[in-house]
Design an enzyme around this catalytic site. Structure first.
Site, short mmCIF file in Angstrom:
data_model
loop_
_atom_site.label_atom_id
_atom_site.label_comp_id
_atom_site.label_asym_id
_atom_site.label_seq_id
_atom_site.Cartn_x
_atom_site.Cartn_y
_atom_site.Cartn_z
N SER A 78 23.27 11.48 11.56
CA SER A 78 24.14 10.03 11.12
C SER A 78 24.59 9.41 11.57
CB SER A 78 24.46 10.74 9.26
OG SER A 78 24.54 9.35 8.85
N HIS A 121 20.22 7.93 10.50
CA HIS A 121 20.43 6.82 8.86
C HIS A 121 20.75 5.82 9.73
CE1 HIS A 121 21.69 10.82 6.50
NE2 HIS A 121 20.16 10.62 6.60
N ASP A 145 22.50 15.76 4.29
CA ASP A 145 21.39 15.56 4.71
C ASP A 145 20.65 16.46 6.79
OD1 ASP A 145 18.67 14.72 4.78
OD2 ASP A 145 19.35 12.72 6.33
#
Ligand SMILES: [Zn+2]
Length: 274
Positions: free
Chosen positions: A11, A38, A130
């Site tokens: 991310s 992401h 995540d």
């Protein structure tokens, strides 16, 4: 040697980290590499272009149904989940998990199902959690769980969460990751059968779940007083002793880290990394 596959999730600060790894991978890598970074919903998807300047491995922004080949890098497009099924890439607008799409957990889960013990999951820099649930799925199938050393990560949240909840096989500095991956691809894995919950959660993300699938999943879960911050349906706590997780009947998924303050009934939030 059985089929191996490498799945990488990142991310915030992830583009630089992914770039360093990809630049150092051998060009005869005997496995495909799947990447979820992401990005914002309206992102133009610049990562494949960046990676193409760093490697002679083929970097692919996949089409629906793209055939999977070794020595290729498949980068998830913005605002779609990327899952692998029967040797091909499947792109889906299935429910977001932890406010994200593409989701690292979704990719890892499908890789765990498709490649079993041949799956190798790598969680890099980023906020929140995540990748943790996806690594649990990879471990459940006998695969290999790897995290970037949180001390070495731009943002330690995601690898730190994975370390807290998953029996991690390798905790590595960024520069050690490519040589480790190259070595692991040559090793022989031993498969473990998939649990029904993994199969159902994979179908939900791919947009293929039936009402019976969802009912079967929620039958083993506990209804809570919380509401889904995405769609306001009731949230169910899944039967998972290693990490507290929630799902609504529409399929949105959360860990406690991403649900955060929203569980007290405040309004829906944007993605934390946006
Ligand atoms: Zn929902």
């Amino acid at each position: 040697v059985k089929n191996r596959a490498i799945a990488i999730g990142a991310s915030t600060d992830g583009i630089a980290a992914i770039s360093r790894i990809v630049a150092a991978l051998p060009t005869d890598l005997a496995a495909p590499v799947f990447v979820v970074q992401h990005v914002g919903r309206r992102s133009s998807g610049q990562l494949p272009g960046i990676l193409r300047n760093l490697t002679n491995l083929l970097v692919i922004a996949p089409e629906q149904g793209e055939l999977i080949e070794p020595a290729r890098i498949y980068v998830a497009p913005p605002d779609q989940h990327m899952v692998v099924h029967e040797g091909r890439i499947h792109l889906s607008r299935g429910p977001e998990e932890n406010y994200t799409r593409p989701s690292v957990d979704v990719l890892f889960r499908s890789v765990a199902l498709a490649y079993g013990a041949g799956s190798i999951g790598v969680v890099l820099t980023g906020y929140l959690s995540d990748g943790t649930v996806g690594l649990l799925a990879i471990k459940d199938r006998g695969g290999v769980a790897i995290v970037q050393d949180p001390c070495d990560a731009g943002v330690p949240g995601m690898p730190g969460s994975a370390l807290a909840h998953v029996a991690i096989d390798h905790r590595c500095k960024l520069d050690d990751l490519a040589p480790l991956l190259a070595r692991l691809v040559g090793e022989d894995p031993v498969d473990v059968p998939a649990r029904e919950q993994l199969v159902i959660e994979d179908r939900i993300a791919a947009g293929r779940a039936t009402t019976a699938d969802v009912a079967a999943l929620l039958a083993t879960a506990t209804r809570t007083t919380f509401r889904c911050p995405r769609c306001w349906h009731p949230l169910y706590a899944l039967a998972e002793p290693r990490i507290r997780r929630y799902r609504c009947a529409r399929g949105h998924a959360f860990t406690t880290a991403s649900l955060g303050e929203a569980v007290d009934g405040s309004r829906p939030r944007a993605a934390p990394w946006a």
